[in-house]
Design a protein around this motif. Structure first.
Motif, PDB file in Angstrom:
ATOM      1  N   ARG A 292       0.827  -1.206   0.000  1.00 30.23           N
ATOM      2  CA  ARG A 292       0.000   0.000   0.000  1.00 30.23           C
ATOM      3  C   ARG A 292       0.864   1.260   0.000  1.00 30.23           C
ATOM      4  O   ARG A 292       0.650   2.188  -0.790  1.00 30.23           O
TER       5      ARG A 292
ATOM      6  N   ASN B  67       1.133   3.850  -3.175  1.00 31.14           N
ATOM      7  CA  ASN B  67       0.701   5.237  -3.007  1.00 31.14           C
ATOM      8  C   ASN B  67       1.840   6.207  -3.282  1.00 31.14           C
ATOM      9  O   ASN B  67       1.654   7.227  -3.955  1.00 31.14           O
TER      10      ASN B  67
ATOM     11  N   TYR C 172      -4.625  -0.741  -6.170  1.00 33.22           N
ATOM     12  CA  TYR C 172      -3.292  -0.245  -5.815  1.00 33.22           C
ATOM     13  C   TYR C 172      -2.746   0.759  -6.829  1.00 33.22           C
ATOM     14  O   TYR C 172      -2.011   1.676  -6.464  1.00 33.22           O
TER      15      TYR C 172
END
Length: 289
Positions: A90, A94, A147
């Motif tokens: 994650r 990001n 994602y």
């Protein structure tokens, strides 16, 4: 061949302002990649080499992404077993999206036994955990609707045959750290032999070397690549280019935490390399015209 810089994100002289100055210096001098290292708990074994304060890599790189524009951002290296793989997936996804696709994820198994104990992670299982976590991260990134990670490369750290095998199986590149030039000359042959044995492609070669400029030549078998006069350092870089290095990361931290209080010394060394690099590029372009 691209050239990156390992930026100290630890030590008594490091604070947000210094990290900002590092980032602006690295990008301003024209380097291609800015990398930071990883620790979570500054246990006594960690503190001997990398004393507090220690700035966590994902949060640090996220901030630096907002004050840079071109330079790629990476870890050298993220200790994979320290975090749940879905958390790494994650955060990395990001950060890659927020930075415009600039992330390089250098990864390793770790070495600080006391830090593993503090985090409740079994030290003896760190190799298997790393393999399992890397596969879980890749599987998470397959869900592109969530994602949206894009292509984040794994640079697999580790100078041992186990590290090379992991790079061949799971990585886009092999990322050995701070070695002598004779050792690095032999390394591509070892990598190819292991890749052939596993019937897999040979990963890219992306070493991290020292950067310590001296007035007089450094000699002897223990000289690390990147140590010595500017002529020696430039020759090391050329030798690595001829060996097929895709990227070389310069590491100007040479082990004394007090260096972090005087980053101007490292910045001057980087400026010297950058000036000669620009000169070499100009000569190459002139010869081609």
């Amino acid at each position: 061949m691209q050239i990156g810089v390992n930026v100290p994100n630890f030590g008594p002289g490091t604070d947000p302002g210094v990290l900002r100055d590092w980032a602006q210096t690295v990008e301003g001098l024209g380097f291609d990649l800015l990398m930071v290292s990883d620790h979570v708990a500054v246990t006594p074994d960690v503190a001997k080499q990398y004393p507090a304060p220690f700035y966590e890599p994902f949060t640090t790189l996220s901030w630096l992404a907002g004050i840079t524009h071109r330079v790629r951002l990476g870890t050298t290296v993220l200790i994979v077993p320290y975090r749940h793989p879905l958390l790494v997936a994650r955060m990395a996804a990001n950060l890659n999206q927020l930075s415009g696709g600039r992330l390089v994820l250098g990864v390793g198994v770790g070495w600080a036994r006391q830090e593993f104990d503090a985090l409740g992670v079994p030290f003896q299982q760190r190799g298997k955990l790393t393999d399992d976590h890397l596969q879980a991260i890749r599987a998470a990134w397959d869900d592109d609707e969530d994602y949206r990670s894009g292509q984040i490369p794994f640079w697999i750290g580790g100078n041992s045959d186990a590290g090379i095998r992991r790079a061949v199986r799971l990585g886009e590149a092999w990322h050995p750290l701070r070695c002598t030039l004779p050792w690095l000359r032999e390394a591509p042959g070892r990598v190819k032999a292991i890749a052939d044995e596993q019937r897999r492609p040979v990963p890219a070669f992306v070493p991290r070397i020292a950067l310590r400029l001296t007035d007089s030549p450094v000699t002897g078998p223990e000289r690390l690549a990147g140590e010595g006069t500017i002529e020696q350092v430039l020759d090391d870089l050329e030798q690595l280019r001829l060996l097929g290095a895709d990227t070389v990361v310069l590491d100007p931290f040479n082990g004394d935490p007090r260096e972090t209080c005087h980053p101007q010394v490292a910045w001057q060394a980087l400026a010297t390399v950058a000036a000669h690099r620009d000169l070499d590029t100009h000569h190459t372009q002139t010869e081609r015209q």
